[in-house]
Design an enzyme around this catalytic site. Structure first.
Site, PDB file in Angstrom:
ATOM      1  N   SER A   1     -59.553 -67.692   4.871  1.00  0.00           N
ATOM      2  CA  SER A   1     -59.193 -69.293   4.912  1.00  0.00           C
ATOM      3  C   SER A   1     -59.936 -69.963   3.659  1.00  0.00           C
ATOM      4  O   SER A   1     -60.691 -69.044   2.965  1.00  0.00           O
ATOM      5  CB  SER A   1     -60.223 -69.717   6.114  1.00  0.00           C
ATOM      6  OG  SER A   1     -60.678 -71.187   5.729  1.00  0.00           O
TER       7      SER A   1
ATOM      8  N   TYR B   1     -67.738 -70.572  10.931  1.00  0.00           N
ATOM      9  CA  TYR B   1     -66.472 -70.188  10.578  1.00  0.00           C
ATOM     10  C   TYR B   1     -66.270 -69.674   9.272  1.00  0.00           C
ATOM     11  O   TYR B   1     -65.521 -68.469   9.009  1.00  0.00           O
ATOM     12  CB  TYR B   1     -65.609 -71.330  10.772  1.00  0.00           C
ATOM     13  CG  TYR B   1     -64.287 -71.382  10.499  1.00  0.00           C
ATOM     14  CD1 TYR B   1     -63.358 -70.697  11.691  1.00  0.00           C
ATOM     15  CD2 TYR B   1     -63.683 -71.810   9.246  1.00  0.00           C
ATOM     16  CE1 TYR B   1     -61.895 -70.630  11.318  1.00  0.00           C
ATOM     17  CE2 TYR B   1     -62.267 -71.840   9.200  1.00  0.00           C
ATOM     18  CZ  TYR B   1     -61.457 -71.106  10.040  1.00  0.00           C
ATOM     19  OH  TYR B   1     -60.014 -71.041  10.152  1.00  0.00           O
TER      20      TYR B   1
HETATM   21  N1  LIG Z   1     -54.487 -74.156  10.021  1.00  0.00           N
HETATM   22  C1  LIG Z   1     -55.342 -74.062   8.888  1.00  0.00           C
HETATM   23  O1  LIG Z   1     -55.194 -75.196   8.129  1.00  0.00           O
HETATM   24  C2  LIG Z   1     -56.055 -72.757   8.605  1.00  0.00           C
HETATM   25  C3  LIG Z   1     -56.665 -72.575   7.306  1.00  0.00           C
HETATM   26  C4  LIG Z   1     -57.501 -71.510   7.391  1.00  0.00           C
HETATM   27  C5  LIG Z   1     -57.395 -70.587   8.389  1.00  0.00           C
HETATM   28  N2  LIG Z   1     -56.726 -70.624   9.367  1.00  0.00           N
HETATM   29  C6  LIG Z   1     -56.499 -69.481  10.159  1.00  0.00           C
HETATM   30  O2  LIG Z   1     -55.034 -69.295  10.742  1.00  0.00           O
HETATM   31  C7  LIG Z   1     -55.028 -68.597  11.794  1.00  0.00           C
HETATM   32  C8  LIG Z   1     -54.127 -69.297  12.835  1.00  0.00           C
HETATM   33  O3  LIG Z   1     -54.660 -70.415  13.209  1.00  0.00           O
HETATM   34  P1  LIG Z   1     -53.698 -71.706  13.394  1.00  0.00           P
HETATM   35  O4  LIG Z   1     -54.023 -72.680  12.326  1.00  0.00           O
HETATM   36  O5  LIG Z   1     -52.394 -71.394  13.528  1.00  0.00           O
HETATM   37  O6  LIG Z   1     -54.720 -72.435  14.560  1.00  0.00           O
HETATM   38  P2  LIG Z   1     -53.851 -72.343  16.118  1.00  0.00           P
HETATM   39  O7  LIG Z   1     -55.195 -72.851  16.962  1.00  0.00           O
HETATM   40  O8  LIG Z   1     -52.872 -73.082  16.481  1.00  0.00           O
HETATM   41  O9  LIG Z   1     -53.596 -70.619  16.434  1.00  0.00           O
HETATM   42  C9  LIG Z   1     -54.851 -69.939  16.652  1.00  0.00           C
HETATM   43  C10 LIG Z   1     -54.181 -68.859  17.908  1.00  0.00           C
HETATM   44  O10 LIG Z   1     -55.387 -67.970  18.278  1.00  0.00           O
HETATM   45  C11 LIG Z   1     -55.570 -67.926  19.782  1.00  0.00           C
HETATM   46  N3  LIG Z   1     -56.618 -67.215  19.866  1.00  0.00           N
HETATM   47  C12 LIG Z   1     -58.051 -67.808  19.941  1.00  0.00           C
HETATM   48  N4  LIG Z   1     -58.698 -67.005  20.324  1.00  0.00           N
HETATM   49  C13 LIG Z   1     -58.277 -65.704  20.779  1.00  0.00           C
HETATM   50  C14 LIG Z   1     -58.712 -64.601  21.322  1.00  0.00           C
HETATM   51  N5  LIG Z   1     -59.943 -64.318  21.309  1.00  0.00           N
HETATM   52  N6  LIG Z   1     -57.819 -63.684  21.232  1.00  0.00           N
HETATM   53  C15 LIG Z   1     -56.543 -63.829  21.267  1.00  0.00           C
HETATM   54  N7  LIG Z   1     -56.084 -65.147  20.487  1.00  0.00           N
HETATM   55  C16 LIG Z   1     -56.788 -65.947  20.465  1.00  0.00           C
HETATM   56  C17 LIG Z   1     -55.499 -69.148  20.074  1.00  0.00           C
HETATM   57  O11 LIG Z   1     -54.956 -69.245  21.440  1.00  0.00           O
HETATM   58  C18 LIG Z   1     -54.226 -69.702  19.234  1.00  0.00           C
HETATM   59  O12 LIG Z   1     -52.918 -69.688  19.938  1.00  0.00           O
HETATM   60  C19 LIG Z   1     -56.628 -68.493  12.387  1.00  0.00           C
HETATM   61  O13 LIG Z   1     -57.271 -67.129  11.985  1.00  0.00           O
HETATM   62  C20 LIG Z   1     -57.174 -69.586  11.432  1.00  0.00           C
HETATM   63  O14 LIG Z   1     -58.580 -69.327  11.148  1.00  0.00           O
HETATM   64  C21 LIG Z   1     -56.032 -71.791   9.475  1.00  0.00           C
END
Ligand SMILES: NC(=O)c1ccc[n+]([C@@H]2O[C@H](COP(=O)([O-])OP(=O)(O)OC[C@H]3O[C@@H](n4cnc5c(N)ncnc54)[C@H](O)[C@@H]3O)[C@@H](O)[C@H]2O)c1
Length: 256
Positions: free
Chosen positions: A144, A157
């Protein structure tokens, strides 16, 4: 473009956001996918969209909590058996929790680390034997922008994401001679469940002036999760064949 014809891909976080968009991107490019998540309604939505797209025959979804060691062991084994092996693992599952650090309980801190860092480790450990037998194997992990650029109220985080980034470098070196690549994406400002959906849950009295860089330099604000899915598809295909042990920042220039 059918870069994933015959490729067998396991994707976590497949029920929402970037993981879900990656499922659809890789299916669209010919791959066979097992998508896992704790959110069964999210997985049902992923499967419904695949049915609409005519790709459902190459998708299996299953509930899996990546922080549960026994469940990861059996879930990864079931995925590899269903696909007849593994060529790529995409570790998108994660949680974002925010709090003042002086108010952060050990349970809160441990929960974030257990899902993001330990969960990613467990998935990798269990998938490695099958990946090392696979074709041009790749692990794509999720760092991230918070790993490299200050994000207040997100100490747990950010620590989890920094840990994933460092772990990815170590794994890339360790298995490089066996043909396995390991890379990170480092997204920021992507609309998804954890940002624009349920949101980051900042403290009510959060001082927003501490967020020195919030806005992407290009586009119209937050970008869709498909912008990251396209980069993951590149990294997990032969187009990424000379990329390992590093991360690609995808944040519209927020942190340039
Ligand atoms: N959206 C952003 O701007 C952003 C920025 C930096 C990093 N990320 C990373 O991107 C990745 C995807 O996140 P996103 O933004 O699509 O968010 P999101 O919340 O839409 O998706 C995350 C998914 O992970 C699942 N999840 C959570 N805990 C879990 C577990 N214990 N076992 C299995 N599944 C689990 C959730 O149910 C959800 O469907 C994450 O690792 C997040 O940290 C996102």
């Amino acid at each position: 473009m059918n870069r994933f014809d015959g490729r067998r891909v396991l994707i976590t976080g497949a029920g929402s956001g970037i993981g879900q968009a990656t499922v659809h991107r890789i299916l669209a490019e010919g791959g066979r996918v097992v998508g896992v998540d704790v959110d069964e309604a999210g997985l049902a939505a992923t499967a419904a969209r695949a049915a609409e797209d005519g790709t459902a025959g190459r998708l299996r979804t299953a509930r899996l909590d990546i922080s549960d060691e026994a469940a990861v062991r059996s879930g990864v084994a079931a995925a590899a058996e269903h696909l007849g092996g593994l060529d790529a693992l995409v570790n998108a599952a994660g949680i974002l929790r925010s709090a003042h650090t002086h108010e952060t309980t050990l349970d809160f801190f441990n929960k974030v680390l257990a899902v993001n860092l330990t969960g990613t480790f467990l998935m990798i450990r269990e998938a490695l034997p099958a990946l090392l037998e696979g074709q041009a194997p790749v692990i794509v992990n999720f760092s991230s922008t918070s790993a490299s650029f200050a994000h207040p109220y997100m100490a747990a985080y950010a620590a989890s994401k920094g840990g994933i980034q460092s772990m990815t470098h170590a794994i890339a070196a360790e298995y490089s001679k066996r043909g396995l690549r390991a890379v990170c994406v480092a997204p920021g400002s992507i609309s998804s469940g954890m940002t624009t959906g349920r949101g980051p849950g900042l403290p009510e009295d959060a001082d927003m002036s501490l967020f020195t860089k919030l806005a992407p330099a290009i586009g119209q604000g937050f970008a869709g999760p498909e912008t990251v899915a396209g980069v993951i598809a590149m990294l997990a295909s032969e187009d990424g064949a000379f990329i390992t042990g590093t991360e690609i920042r995808i944040d519209g220039g927020t942190h340039m």
